[in-house]
Structures are given as C-alpha cells and as structure tokens.
Enzyme design. Structure first.
Site, PDB file in Angstrom:
ATOM      1  N   GLY A  37       0.849  -1.197   0.000  1.00 20.81           N
ATOM      2  CA  GLY A  37       0.000   0.000   0.000  1.00 20.81           C
ATOM      3  C   GLY A  37       0.881   1.242   0.000  1.00 20.81           C
ATOM      4  O   GLY A  37       1.628   1.483  -0.939  1.00 20.81           O
ATOM      5  N   ALA A  66       2.644   5.027  -2.812  1.00 21.86           N
ATOM      6  CA  ALA A  66       2.843   4.514  -4.175  1.00 21.86           C
ATOM      7  C   ALA A  66       1.762   3.521  -4.571  1.00 21.86           C
ATOM      8  O   ALA A  66       1.161   3.629  -5.649  1.00 21.86           O
ATOM      9  CB  ALA A  66       4.223   3.867  -4.287  1.00 21.86           C
ATOM     10  N   LYS A 119       3.287  24.777  -1.538  1.00 22.01           N
ATOM     11  CA  LYS A 119       4.741  24.850  -1.685  1.00 22.01           C
ATOM     12  C   LYS A 119       5.105  25.651  -2.932  1.00 22.01           C
ATOM     13  O   LYS A 119       4.693  25.310  -4.036  1.00 22.01           O
ATOM     14  CB  LYS A 119       5.330  23.435  -1.774  1.00 22.01           C
ATOM     15  CG  LYS A 119       6.826  23.390  -2.019  1.00 22.01           C
ATOM     16  CD  LYS A 119       7.309  21.951  -2.144  1.00 22.01           C
ATOM     17  CE  LYS A 119       8.767  21.858  -2.553  1.00 22.01           C
ATOM     18  NZ  LYS A 119       9.206  20.450  -2.746  1.00 22.01           N
ATOM     19  N   GLU A 132       6.119  15.397   3.894  1.00 25.01           N
ATOM     20  CA  GLU A 132       6.715  15.172   2.576  1.00 25.01           C
ATOM     21  C   GLU A 132       6.374  16.340   1.671  1.00 25.01           C
ATOM     22  O   GLU A 132       5.326  16.962   1.796  1.00 25.01           O
ATOM     23  CB  GLU A 132       6.203  13.863   1.972  1.00 25.01           C
ATOM     24  CG  GLU A 132       6.889  13.470   0.683  1.00 25.01           C
ATOM     25  CD  GLU A 132       6.663  12.012   0.328  1.00 25.01           C
ATOM     26  OE1 GLU A 132       6.845  11.669  -0.846  1.00 25.01           O
ATOM     27  OE2 GLU A 132       6.324  11.218   1.218  1.00 25.01           O
TER      28      GLU A 132
END
Length: 506
Positions: free
Chosen positions: A12, A15, A76, A47
């Site tokens: 899982g 990805a 971002k 992340e």
C-alpha cells in the site's frame, strides 16, 4: 502477454494507493486487488512534492479542499537551499510558470554575466514569482484567476494522503486485502502466476505491481531483477527524522528549507500544524547517535525531549522497472535522496506510462514487449536525469570543512552527461546548447539548472570574459512587476489555509 483483465498490487503506502486510485479511475474494466499488511507500520513524515502532484489529484477529480485539510497540507512555492557553500548564504529554487517568462530572461542574462566574470552575484530569488511569494509568506495558489496558471506543489503527511487515496480506490471497486505476503509462485515462462498470503486465499492476476518498498518482494526477491546502486555518486544512505511544532511567532511559509550540515542536509517541511524535519546523511561519516546530536543542536532542542526515527535508504534503481509481468513502482523501483522532492513524481510518471501501456496491450497484446522496453527506457532516462541533477548540488559546492564534504565534492564520480555540462558553465561556453544536447527531455529545464548553478555561484573565479548584465532599470522593473503580481493576486498562506479548513467543515 495476454490481455490484462486482473491486476494485483503488492504493497500500500502512497505509491501503491496512487496506482490503485489512478488505474481504478481510468481502467474501469480492470479487476484490481491491493494487498498490504496493517502489521507493517508506516511513518507519517512530512513530505514535499513537485507541481506534478497537483495535476495527478486534478486527474482523479479530488479537489484540494477535499484532501489538504485532512493531510495537514500546505502549499509549496519552491525550496530554499542554505549553507551549501558553507557561507550561510541561501538561494531559492522556484517553480517556474509562464508568468516568469520575461523576468526569468533578466535572470539568465545576469547569471551568464556572473559566470563569465561579472562581479555581482546573481541568485534566482527575485526573478521568479514563487520566489517573491515565498519571501512574503504568501500562498502560491492565486486568490483570483490569472492570465496564466501558476504552478505550485504541496507539503503533506504522506501516511494521510495514502489513506485518502485508499478510500478513493476502494470506492471505485478495488479489492483490499489486509494480510501478510508469504511467497510468489512463478510459471514455466518465469512470470508470476499467484501470490500466496498468510491467512487469505492465493491471489492470481495477469499483471502485478510491486509496491513493496525497499524489500522489492516481486521485482527483486522473486524475479531477481538487479538493483543498481548510485553509491559511487550519491553518498547519503540514512536519515533521522523528528516532528517539531510550528513557530507561531513567525508567518507560515510556503517553502521547503534544505540546510547543509556536516555530513548531509536538513529538511524542514512546514505542515499546517507542525514542521516535518529530518537529517539526510552518510552513515560512513556519521553514526546514528551523532546524527541525532547534530540535528538536535541545529534545532536547539534536547535529544532527551523528542522521539527520533531512523530510516535506512537504498539509493539506486532496478535495471528494469518492468520485467515479465511485474512493474515496480515507488521504492521497489528506485530511490534518490529527497533533496528535490522527486519521489512521488517518479511514481506518478511510472503509473501514467503503465496506464498508457495497458490501454495499448488491451487492443494489441503483441505490442507488450515493445511497450515494456519503451517504458523501461523512459524511466531509466527520467531517474538518471534526476540523479545527475541531485549530484550537481554536491559537485558544485565550495565546502571542504569536513571529511564528508571533501568526499562528495572531490572524490564522488561525476555522471558522464553532467561533466561536460558543468564544464560549459565554468568555461563561459554556450551552456544552453550543451543543456539541450545532454538533457533534451529532462524534467529539469533551463530555469532549474540556472537556479542551481547561479544559486551555488558555481564558476571559475579566474575567468575574465565579461558579458553585459541587465541594465539596472530593467532589473528593477522585473522585481517591481513580480511584487505587483503578489499584491494583486495572492494572499497570506496561513489565511488561505484557514479559509479552506473552515469551508471544509461547513
């Protein structure tokens, strides 16, 4: 290979669920099963992404308001690189958009003048809209429509994003099995025929996706596809992470911070409620305890007051991402240290290329081998192009203040395509011609390479082939234009996130 009707995903995480979500959306005739074990924990680290993730979520039809508040996400605008030359200077790597076309040209002129002997250093910060947005703590998402779309990425909790994608995929018919993988059975042709599980019935499929992380249980352990390490060019193989609270006395920024330390670099990713923080380093030069101590000292915290988590990184790529009837994605396929937040982008591209191949196989199964070779070639070029760009961060550094920096700047093998490119920049040659020749389809285009090389002030200081820089009035006009866009179209980052959160609960 026969027509693909049944597809199984092992693993899982972000990805695996990205793959399940995308294929369930665009291949509604596929019978998709995803197998993962809840006994294998996942770290919800902060992340960052490139603008590609924005496109991916739009393709799925998942609005930012639906997923960002849940995933503690922020916008971002780019990345600050600090102290990479050991002088505490910083430069900003922007996300380039069409609104930057004219002002970026001013930057290119000034950067070329500097590398050929001009006395004035020229960083990219002031020549790109996202640089101004980051400096002013503004969100890169425009509050009202612009003439051209502004590009931006995200910061988010990776574990929570996987959960969003999981719900999306299951809602579209993906079968989810929570169980432990035992073994993969192969047939006479060397293809995988079924997956044996600890408690559930075996799972058989026509095609398999290996999203089992660094273990690479299908592509590596079962099919024996060789892993090609990048350790001769990228020395970092470890990371230590810690969650830090937001500094409420400072405005919430829309930028990742990457600060060079004694044996690697520190990332700081501003989420909505905390700062995801980690130190990527080389275990050949630093122990786990030393990494904790340096990280704590840099953050001005006590090692006894926080929980550190250590991660071992397997930097490199499989010789083939797609072998037999298995396609590896995510960490099972390749991994390059997250300096430019490229991991999810590579996963996304892998899924897109696989999706196109599946569509073609469904109508013409005889194309399978040709499609497999083409997909592997595309991924090889993509991953190695990213690797070269990451290597350039180290190769261009002036730091020599530790054994680590002496190693990465002097003894690391320079990639074959990168060396003439860097030489062209230092020699004052036609860099653009070299760039288009060496990296004609790289994910990193002219603005990115100029931002890196000019930001690092990479040059031969003895070169005296002066080129005219932009006239002062043109330079000032470029800055004024971008500041005017900030005032007209953008708002404070924190205010936009609060409004999104409020609307999400109404």
């Amino acid at each position: 290979m026969k027509e693909i009707k049944k597809l199984a995903i092992l693993g899982g995480g972000t990805a695996g669920w990205m793959c399940a979500a995308y294929l369930s959306k665009f291949h509604t005739d596929l019978d998709i099963t995803l197998i993962e074990s809840s006994k294998i924990g996942a770290i919800g680290v902060g992340e960052g992404s490139t603008p590609h993730l924005k496109q991916f979520m739009q393709q799925l039809g998942i609005a930012e308001q639906q997923w960002m508040p849940y995933c503690d996400a922020t916008f971002k605008a780019g990345i600050y690189f600090k102290n990479w030359n050991g002088d505490h200077r910083a430069y900003f790597h922007p996300f380039y958009s069409e609104m930057d076309i004219n002002t970026a040209e001013v930057f290119f002129v000034n950067a070329n003048a500097r590398r050929r002997g001009h006395e004035q250093w020229c960083g990219p910060d002031s020549y790109f809209l996202t640089g101004h947005l980051a400096k002013n703590a503004l969100s890169p998402k425009a509050k009202s429509p612009m003439v051209r779309e502004q590009h931006y990425g995200y910061h988010f909790d990776a574990k929570k994003l996987a959960h969003i994608l999981k719900g999306y995929a299951i809602e579209r018919g993906v079968t989810h099995i929570d169980d432990e993988f035992v073994a993969a059975i192969t047939n006479a042709q060397g293809e995988i025929s079924e997956l044996k599980l600890k408690h559930s019935a075996p799972v058989n499929a026509d095609f398999y996706i290996d999203a089992s992380g660094f273990n690479a249980l299908l592509i590596g352990e079962t099919l024996g596809c060789r892993f090609q390490p990048f350790t001769d060019q990228l020395l970092n193989d470890s990371a230590v992470t810690v969650a830090c609270p937001q500094n409420m006395n400072q405005p919430l920024q829309a930028a990742t911070h990457s600060t060079a330390l004694s044996a690697g670099w520190l990332w700081q990713i501003p989420l909505a409620s905390r700062v995801g923080t980690g130190y990527v380093y080389s275990s050949a030069f630093l122990s786990k305890q030393q990494a904790e101590q340096e990280l704590a000292a840099t953050l001005n915290i006590s090692v006894n007051d926080v929980e550190f988590r250590h991660v071992s990184m397997k930097v490199g790529a499989r010789s083939s991402a797609w072998q037999k009837n298995v396609m590896a994605i995510g960490l099972a396929q390749s991994f390059i240290e997250p300096l430019e937040a490229t991991s999810l982008m590579v996963t996304q591209q892998s899924i897109l290329w696989l999706s196109k191949a599946i569509s073609k196989i469904q109508t013409s199964p005889t194309q399978t081998e040709k499609l497999r070779l083409h997909t592997n070639q595309q991924l090889h070029y993509l991953v190695n192009g990213i690797k070269d760009y990451i290597c350039a961060h180290y190769t261009t550094s002036k730091r020599r203040d530790s054994a680590y920096w002496r190693a990465v700047t002097q003894t690391t093998e320079i990639p074959t395509r990168l060396e003439p490119l860097l030489a062209a920049w230092r020699n004052g040659d036609d860099f653009d011609a070299y760039l288009y020749h060496q990296y004609p389809e790289s994910v990193y285009s002219r603005p990115s390479w100029y931002s890196l090389l000019a930001g690092m002030d990479y040059r031969d200081s003895a070169l005296n082939a002066p080129t005219e820089s932009a006239q002062q009035e043109i330079d000032l006009a470029a800055h004024a234009y971008l500041e005017s866009l900030c005032s007209k179209y953008f708002e404070r980052h924190i205010m936009q996130l609060k409004a999104m959160q409020q609307n999400n609960f109404e």
